[in-house]
Design a protein around this motif. Structure first.
Motif, PDB file in Angstrom:
ATOM      1  N   GLY A 184     110.993  68.535  49.012  1.00  0.00           N
ATOM      2  CA  GLY A 184     111.629  69.700  49.625  1.00  0.00           C
ATOM      3  C   GLY A 184     110.818  70.245  50.783  1.00  0.00           C
TER       4      GLY A 184
ATOM      5  N   PRO B 164     106.949  74.243  47.218  1.00  0.00           N
ATOM      6  CA  PRO B 164     108.295  73.974  47.742  1.00  0.00           C
ATOM      7  C   PRO B 164     109.166  75.233  47.640  1.00  0.00           C
ATOM      8  N   ILE B 165     110.073  75.375  48.583  1.00  0.00           N
ATOM      9  CA  ILE B 165     110.956  76.541  48.617  1.00  0.00           C
ATOM     10  C   ILE B 165     112.291  76.104  48.014  1.00  0.00           C
ATOM     11  N   ALA B 166     112.749  76.785  46.972  1.00  0.00           N
ATOM     12  CA  ALA B 166     113.966  76.338  46.272  1.00  0.00           C
ATOM     13  C   ALA B 166     115.220  76.544  47.115  1.00  0.00           C
ATOM     14  N   ARG B 167     115.301  77.686  47.801  1.00  0.00           N
ATOM     15  CA  ARG B 167     116.517  77.990  48.577  1.00  0.00           C
ATOM     16  C   ARG B 167     116.154  78.585  49.912  1.00  0.00           C
TER      17      ARG B 167
ATOM     18  N   THR C  52     114.785  71.345  47.989  1.00  0.00           N
ATOM     19  CA  THR C  52     115.215  72.582  48.647  1.00  0.00           C
ATOM     20  C   THR C  52     116.709  72.520  48.950  1.00  0.00           C
TER      21      THR C  52
END
Ligand code: ASP
Ligand code: MG
Length: 463
Positions: free
Chosen positions: A237, A251-254, A299
């Motif tokens: 991501g 990591p950035i989920a959204r 992501t």
């Protein structure tokens, strides 16, 4: 053959199809390709597979565009490309249809690459071979898994202008071609096609610029009204910053489309910057994940704003040029900036940051090391010098804080403390609530990013 029936597409409405794109490391060798085929088998919505060239191939091809190579060097790069293909081929037996296409393509590559090529049209033709070759091999890998996979030459559909090296897609022509040539196939087949390449109105091969396969995938998704694009790469991501630089990067989920577009533009290497454009205008969700570790998620980039305001990431982009134009004429004069921007646009130069004072304007330009052409040419500088004093500074890095509703006053104290240790060349904030940018000396930029990440994005400090 597994049956994968999906509802027929009604023109103009979103389908349930997914376009999956696999980057160079994901198709680097047979084992990597095999992992990707498992990802495709697990998701019956995937109907178009967009591939990069196998890792390393495009770099060889870029070298082969160099007219000054010695015959030995030329041979070495040709052998390099052939060896990567042969290593994959050693693990596969191609079906007759794929074998003849693959052999013809490989021979055409060797023939063209053996010549000294001086036109940009021929350079694009040469650069196209990486994707053309990987797509033959990958089609066979999918067939081994029982999928009804066919290779499709994307140049029939992905129409562009004739700006070789960095062509602009013709979205309407692409959609029209997809309607007749691509969409009817999707109910029954998995289409394996090429990223990065297209063709102009005259049918000549064009390329979208380095890393352009992500963009291709989003354009194809738009052309077939897909619901999502999955970008499979070698990281899980998009991260809060480059994890090689900060071990605590996460990591950035959204991300929203706006945030993702800013991140890609400002140097997060994960996505080609233009990728978000088609996705955002056509409401296509984008997923970025690792083909090595698909189970780890990735992501999601979506329209919905589910996120709290705040800083999401810090990125950097090296090799920036700062162009300062100064003229007493600018004072109270109208049309000065218009004139400057007209010239820059004549030379097809894309501007990043702009700040102005009464008599000067400072502009930053990207001078990416692997760009297929230099951003700033002498002709442009000469034209600007006709009416203002021009200065050019190199070796700068653009550092950007990216997020949503970034408000300086919330972060002022932390940020000022971090920045006071460094020499800041220019600050830009306000045009977008999604970024806050500044230019620093290249030699200091890694330290700046580490300091900002630790102060503003690691949980001890982050709001
Ligand atoms: N093969 C091309 C490159 O290496 C395009 C891509 O992979 O996105 O730049
Ligand atoms: Mg890439």
């Amino acid at each position: 053959m597994t049956s994968q029936s999906v509802p027929h597409l009604v023109a103009g409405t979103q389908s349930n199809y997914t376009v999956a794109k696999f980057g160079g490391t994901s198709v680097a060798d047979f084992t990597a390709m095999n992992r990707c085929s498992d990802i495709i088998c697990a998701d019956s919505s995937v109907r178009i597979v967009t591939l990069s060239a196998s890792a390393g191939v495009t770099n060889h091809l870029v070298e082969l565009c160099n007219a000054n190579l010695s015959p030995a060097q030329r041979q070495q790069h040709i052998d390099g490309v052939v060896a990567i293909q042969q290593a994959i081929l050693a693990e596969l037996t191609l079906d007759a249809d794929l074998a003849s296409g693959f052999n013809d393509t490989l021979n055409a590559f060797i023939q063209l690459a053996s010549q000294v090529l001086t036109s940009s049209a021929l350079h694009d033709e040469l650069l196209s071979f990486g994707e053309r070759l990987s797509s033959y091999l990958f089609t066979q890998v999918l067939r081994l898994k029982g999928l009804n996979a066919v290779r499709f030459d994307v140049r029939q559909v992905l129409k562009t202008d004739s700006q070789f090296g960095k062509a602009t897609p013709n979205v309407a022509a692409t959609a029209q071609a997809a309607q007749t040539l691509l969409i009817p196939k999707l109910a029954e087949q998995v289409i394996v096609t090429q990223g990065f390449i297209g063709s102009d109105a005259a049918g000549q091969t064009t390329t979208l610029g380095r890393g352009g396969s992500d963009y291709s995938a989003a354009l194809l998704a738009e052309a077939i009204n897909a619901k999502s694009v999955h970008i499979w790469t070698d990281v899980v991501g998009i991260f809060s910053t480059d994890p090689r630089l900060c071990s605590k990067a996460t990591p950035i989920a959204r991300l929203s489309f706006d945030e993702a577009a800013e991140m890609a533009t400002f140097g997060a290497k994960v996505l080609h910057p233009a990728t978000i454009l088609p996705a955002s205008r056509s409401h296509i969700n984008v997923f970025v994940g690792s083909s090595r570790e698909p189970q780890r998620g990735g992501t999601w980039i979506e329209r919905e704003k589910t996120q709290q305001p705040g800083i999401r990431a810090v990125t950097q982009r090296k090799n920036q040029i700062l162009l300062t134009l100064k003229s007493p004429e600018m004072l109270l004069a109208s049309g000065f900036l218009a004139r400057v921007f007209t010239i820059l646009s004549e030379f097809n130069i894309s501007v990043d940051l702009v700040t102005t004072s009464e008599i000067s304007v400072a502009i930053t330009l990207d001078n990416a090391a692997n760009a297929s052409r230099p951003e700033l040419d002498q002709g442009c500088l000469d034209k600007l010098a006709e009416f203002c004093h021009v200065s050019v500074e190199n070796n700068l890095t653009l550092v950007a804080l990216i997020g949503s509703e970034i408000q300086l006053r919330q972060h002022e104290m932390n940020l000022m403390q971090v920045l006071s240790d460094f020499n800041i060349r220019l600050i830009c904030h306000g045009a977008s609530k999604h970024n806050l940018c500044f230019l620093v000396e290249q030699s200091e930029s890694d330290n700046v990013v580490q300091a900002i990440h630790s102060r503003l994005l690691e949980s001890d400090y982050a709001a």
